[in-house]
Design an enzyme around this catalytic site. Structure first.
Site, PDB file in Angstrom:
ATOM      1  N   HIS A 183       2.585  29.449 -11.385  1.00  0.00           N
ATOM      2  CA  HIS A 183       1.466  29.920 -12.062  1.00  0.00           C
ATOM      3  C   HIS A 183       0.982  31.343 -11.771  1.00  0.00           C
ATOM      4  CE1 HIS A 183       1.235  25.664 -13.683  1.00  0.00           C
ATOM      5  NE2 HIS A 183       0.215  26.047 -14.240  1.00  0.00           N
ATOM      6  N   GLU A 219       0.836  -1.267   0.073  1.00  0.00           N
ATOM      7  CA  GLU A 219       0.182  -0.076  -0.002  1.00  0.00           C
ATOM      8  C   GLU A 219       1.025   1.345   0.039  1.00  0.00           C
ATOM      9  OE1 GLU A 219      -3.476   2.448   2.647  1.00  0.00           O
ATOM     10  OE2 GLU A 219      -2.791   0.187   3.172  1.00  0.00           O
TER      11      GLU A 219
END
Length: 385
Positions: free
Chosen positions: A338, A242
């Site tokens: 950004h 996992e």
């Protein structure tokens, strides 16, 4: 940096997988995020392509591919070109191995073929409202009634909670033993099993996450995985896989964030030149490139060790810790590059920022990973008693 763990056959497989996620899954992401879950056909379509449970024996519907690098490629390409809320990784890499590793022949023949085809969607229910990483503190109970177990309790933050047909539920079976836990496969439609409302999350909005309730659910003995008193050990056993998958996903997200940001700053102009031409932009991206390459090399090495059945709990804890922390730093820096656009949902980097935050929490928080690593160094206070 060129990744050295893949052979030409892996590269060819990646191209095919990439086309599938780019053409069949990715275009539906916006609608799935709005409705709060993926369509069930996403699983059956992936099953038709043979991308579910590839490791399973052919008699159980798989391809018998033991090389985990193929699973890695599927998970990476889903992050990059599909939809991160499509939890193919949970279905194939986290939950199905419990059935394969703990189930008897009858159970595997009964469940795995439909899991491999995508007809049956999987989930695992461990976390409770009052017990997160402390699995031994769970309150859900299962009482032996002779021909069945009577299951009671509730679980929360369960991925695939709304769609799942088979749910592996962890519950206490030995009241006076901290680790006396069993694993029970609850099937959709069993009397007493109810799903709560879909939980509204910060990110991963296409992933249906729910509360689950069990009120005197009669679970047949044939739906118990392994010894009903040794479930805690089973959970620990499968955590290695996992956490490796979590590390793989984090690195795929970090690389994707880097790629879309590089393209953005090459095209967005400010003060008469591309944003990427400013020294700060170059330096930030240079640092991210080096950090991603370093962490990716670590994770890839862990994949090879996992293939060789040598990957240890502390090693994978290190991979999960590093990868999730790198992902967080990368997406944060990419949002900054950004500018204002990074705060707008129409830009993917905005979604990636909220999606990344949970990576340092699920599959064991960063703090738990550090505890595991620290104890492996001999720094374990429990040994002083």
């Amino acid at each position: 940096m060129r990744r050295l763990i893949f052979e030409p056959e892996h590269d060819a497989f990646r191209e095919t997988v990439r086309r599938f996620f780019r053409n069949e899954i990715g275009p539906h992401g916006e609608r799935w995020r709005e409705q709060g879950h993926v369509d069930r056909w996403a699983y059956t379509k992936a099953g038709e392509q043979g991308y579910l449970l590839m490791w399973a024996d052919e008699k159980y519907g798989g391809a018998g591919v033991e090389d985990f690098r193929y699973e890695q490629i599927v998970y990476e390409e889903n992050i990059r070109h599909g939809e991160p809320g499509f939890y193919i990784n949970l279905h194939s890499g986290l939950v199905a191995p419990y059935i394969d590793g703990l189930g008897d022949e009858e159970q595997k023949l009964r469940w795995l073929p439909k899991c491999a085809s995508g007809e049956s969607i999987l989930a695992v229910a461990m976390t409770e409202p009052g017990a997160g990483s402390d699995l031994a503190g769970m309150k859900a109970t299962a009482v032996d009634q002779g021909e069945h177990w009577l299951l009671n309790g509730s679980k929360t933050y369960i991925s695939n909670g709304q769609l799942a047909d088979l749910i592996i539920v962890a519950a206490r079976t030995v009241p006076d033993q901290r680790y006396g836990i069993g694993l029970f496969v609850v099937e959709a439609g069993m009397p007493g099993f109810k799903r709560g409302n879909r939980l509204h999350k910060m990110g991963l909005r296409a992933q249906d996450t729910s509360e689950l309730f069990f009120d005197n659910v009669a679970v047949p003995k044939r739906n118990v995985l392994g010894d009903a008193t040794k479930g805690f050990g089973f959970l620990q056993q499968f955590l290695v896989g996992e956490r490796l998958i979590a590390a793989i996903d984090s690195m795929a997200a970090a690389q994707t964030a880097f790629d879309i940001t590089l393209e953005f700053i090459q095209n967005r102009r400010a003060f008469g030149r591309p944003v990427g031409m400013f020294q700060n932009s170059r330096f930030v991206m240079a640092g991210l490139r080096a950090e991603i390459d370093s962490a990716q090399t670590f994770v890839d090495q862990c994949v090879l060790e996992y293939n060789a059945d040598r990957l240890t709990a502390d090693e994978v804890a290190g991979a999960k810790l590093v990868a999730s922390e790198v992902e967080g730093r990368v997406v944060d820096a990419c949002v900054q590059l950004h500018g204002g656009a990074g705060y707008m949902e129409e830009y993917r980097i905005s979604r990636m920022y909220t999606e990344a935050r949970v990576s340092r929490i699920f599959a064991g928080s960063s703090e738990i990973m550090k505890e595991i690593i620290g104890r492996s160094l001999g720094l374990d206070e429990r040994k002083l008693k």
